[in-house]
Design a protein around this motif. Structure first.
Motif, PDB file in Angstrom:
ATOM      1  N   TRP A   1      -4.065   5.781   8.848  1.00 46.18           N
ATOM      2  CA  TRP A   1      -4.958   5.656  10.204  1.00 46.18           C
ATOM      3  C   TRP A   1      -4.256   4.430  11.107  1.00 46.18           C
ATOM      4  CZ3 TRP A   1      -7.664   9.321  12.600  1.00 46.18           C
ATOM      5  CH2 TRP A   1      -8.361   8.766  13.984  1.00 46.18           C
ATOM      6  N   ASP A   2      -4.234   3.393  10.201  1.00 48.08           N
ATOM      7  CA  ASP A   2      -3.895   2.187  11.103  1.00 48.08           C
ATOM      8  C   ASP A   2      -2.448   1.947  11.376  1.00 48.08           C
ATOM      9  OD1 ASP A   2      -6.803   1.361  11.086  1.00 48.08           O
ATOM     10  OD2 ASP A   2      -6.562   0.049   9.418  1.00 48.08           O
ATOM     11  N   VAL A   3      -1.583   2.453  10.645  1.00 44.30           N
ATOM     12  CA  VAL A   3      -0.137   2.327  10.500  1.00 44.30           C
ATOM     13  C   VAL A   3       0.383   3.677  11.197  1.00 44.30           C
ATOM     14  CG1 VAL A   3       1.890   1.724   9.662  1.00 44.30           C
ATOM     15  CG2 VAL A   3      -0.098   0.358   8.921  1.00 44.30           C
TER      16      VAL A   3
ATOM     17  N   ARG B   1     -13.838  12.088  14.508  1.00 41.23           N
ATOM     18  CA  ARG B   1     -14.474  10.909  13.684  1.00 41.23           C
ATOM     19  C   ARG B   1     -14.506  11.562  12.132  1.00 41.23           C
ATOM     20  NH1 ARG B   1     -19.727   8.625  13.215  1.00 41.23           N
ATOM     21  NH2 ARG B   1     -20.462  10.001  15.143  1.00 41.23           N
TER      22      ARG B   1
ATOM     23  N   ARG C   1       0.850  -1.058   0.032  1.00 38.37           N
ATOM     24  CA  ARG C   1       0.074   0.050  -0.085  1.00 38.37           C
ATOM     25  C   ARG C   1       0.859   1.123  -0.039  1.00 38.37           C
ATOM     26  NH1 ARG C   1      -2.374  -4.166   2.295  1.00 38.37           N
ATOM     27  NH2 ARG C   1      -1.526  -3.653   4.687  1.00 38.37           N
TER      28      ARG C   1
ATOM     29  N   VAL D   1     -13.525   6.522  10.367  1.00 43.17           N
ATOM     30  CA  VAL D   1     -12.620   6.176  11.194  1.00 43.17           C
ATOM     31  C   VAL D   1     -12.518   7.212  12.390  1.00 43.17           C
ATOM     32  CG1 VAL D   1     -10.722   5.126   9.562  1.00 43.17           C
ATOM     33  CG2 VAL D   1     -10.597   7.591  10.125  1.00 43.17           C
TER      34      VAL D   1
ATOM     35  N   GLY E   1     -13.089   3.423  14.652  1.00 42.21           N
ATOM     36  CA  GLY E   1     -11.935   2.449  14.089  1.00 42.21           C
ATOM     37  C   GLY E   1     -10.507   3.158  15.102  1.00 42.21           C
TER      38      GLY E   1
ATOM     39  N   ARG F   1      -3.525   9.070  13.837  1.00 42.30           N
ATOM     40  CA  ARG F   1      -4.599   8.548  14.867  1.00 42.30           C
ATOM     41  C   ARG F   1      -4.388   9.565  16.126  1.00 42.30           C
ATOM     42  NH1 ARG F   1      -7.400   3.598  16.066  1.00 42.30           N
ATOM     43  NH2 ARG F   1      -6.551   2.748  14.360  1.00 42.30           N
TER      44      ARG F   1
ATOM     45  N   ARG G   1      -7.172   4.586   5.294  1.00 43.61           N
ATOM     46  CA  ARG G   1      -7.267   3.547   6.022  1.00 43.61           C
ATOM     47  C   ARG G   1      -5.912   3.070   6.701  1.00 43.61           C
ATOM     48  NH1 ARG G   1     -10.160   1.334  10.036  1.00 43.61           N
ATOM     49  NH2 ARG G   1     -12.016   1.747   9.289  1.00 43.61           N
ATOM     50  N   GLU G   2      -4.703   2.795   5.707  1.00 42.49           N
ATOM     51  CA  GLU G   2      -3.486   2.392   6.112  1.00 42.49           C
ATOM     52  C   GLU G   2      -3.014   3.657   6.906  1.00 42.49           C
ATOM     53  OE1 GLU G   2       0.170   0.153   5.627  1.00 42.49           O
ATOM     54  OE2 GLU G   2      -2.360  -0.252   5.399  1.00 42.49           O
TER      55      GLU G   2
ATOM     56  N   THR H   1      -8.548   3.354   0.685  1.00 46.89           N
ATOM     57  CA  THR H   1      -7.702   2.278   0.940  1.00 46.89           C
ATOM     58  C   THR H   1      -6.361   2.896   1.754  1.00 46.89           C
ATOM     59  OG1 THR H   1      -8.196   0.696  -0.458  1.00 46.89           O
ATOM     60  CG2 THR H   1      -6.101   0.221   0.386  1.00 46.89           C
TER      61      THR H   1
END
Length: 207
Positions: free
Chosen positions: A142-144, A158, A106, A168, A207, A151, A139-140, A136
């Protein structure tokens, strides 16, 4: 998003970015990009460096004391590849599924989408993003955590996309097109430039 679809998006972005880079004048290439400290030429060259081999990346990391943002910036600035050659390199990367050392597949999608805007926005060029690819990438990010720490920087918010299924965070709602959310999560757009609703429905968490 499945792997084949993701790489199709990356290939399309690279082809389109190569065409865009070739169309720019010397003055446009010398314009400061949206990526702090880089000209548009620097961004164009950086896009080709996702195929740098692991040995070169590790050597550069040691040279810059594992300050990765500094390393990436200096590698782009010091690379004297002419823009037309950078465009040609991007086209030759189409079909390859290599990604930068130490990252996942990604990463080149995020690079292409964000740096496409880093080139286009200062030149007042409207560069649309495919919404599924942008979701996509968002989201990556946000998550990593590294290198964006999205985050942590956006606690209490939100993010809800208005043009694709994407949500998220928690608490106070920020509704915007996914392109704007992606640019904000990457640190390029201040949150005050996005519409924030006071109708937070703070009991929900996405999320």
């Amino acid at each position: 998003m499945d792997t084949d679809t993701l790489w199709r998006h990356i290939d399309r972005e690279r082809i389109d970015l190569a065409d865009l880079i070739e169309s720019l004048t010397f003055e446009q290439l010398a314009t400061p990009s949206s990526c702090a400290g880089w000209t548009i030429r620097d961004v164009a060259v950086h896009l080709t460096q996702s195929h740098a081999n692991a040995r070169d990346v590790l050597a550069a990391a040691v040279r810059y004391g594992f300050r990765f943002n500094t390393m990436i910036r200096e590698m782009a600035i010091r690379d004297q590849t002419p823009p037309d050659e950078a465009a040609d390199k991007l086209r030759r990367m189409v079909g390859s599924r290599r990604h930068p050392f130490g990252t996942n597949e990604r990463a080149p999608l995020i690079d292409a989408l964000l740096h496409g805007q880093d080139i286009a926005v200062p030149l007042a060029i409207d560069r649309p993003m495919p919404v599924d690819a942008a979701a996509t990438a968002a989201r990556e990010i946000w998550d990593v955590a590294f290198p964006f720490f999205a985050r942590r920087r956006n606690r209490g918010l939100r993010f809800v996309a208005t043009d694709v299924d994407f949500e998220v965070g928690a608490d106070r709602v920020v509704e915007a097109p996914i392109r704007d959310i992606l640019m904000h999560l990457s640190g390029r757009t201040p949150v005050h430039r996005l519409p924030v609703s006071d109708d937070s429905d703070s009991g929900s968490r996405a999320g």
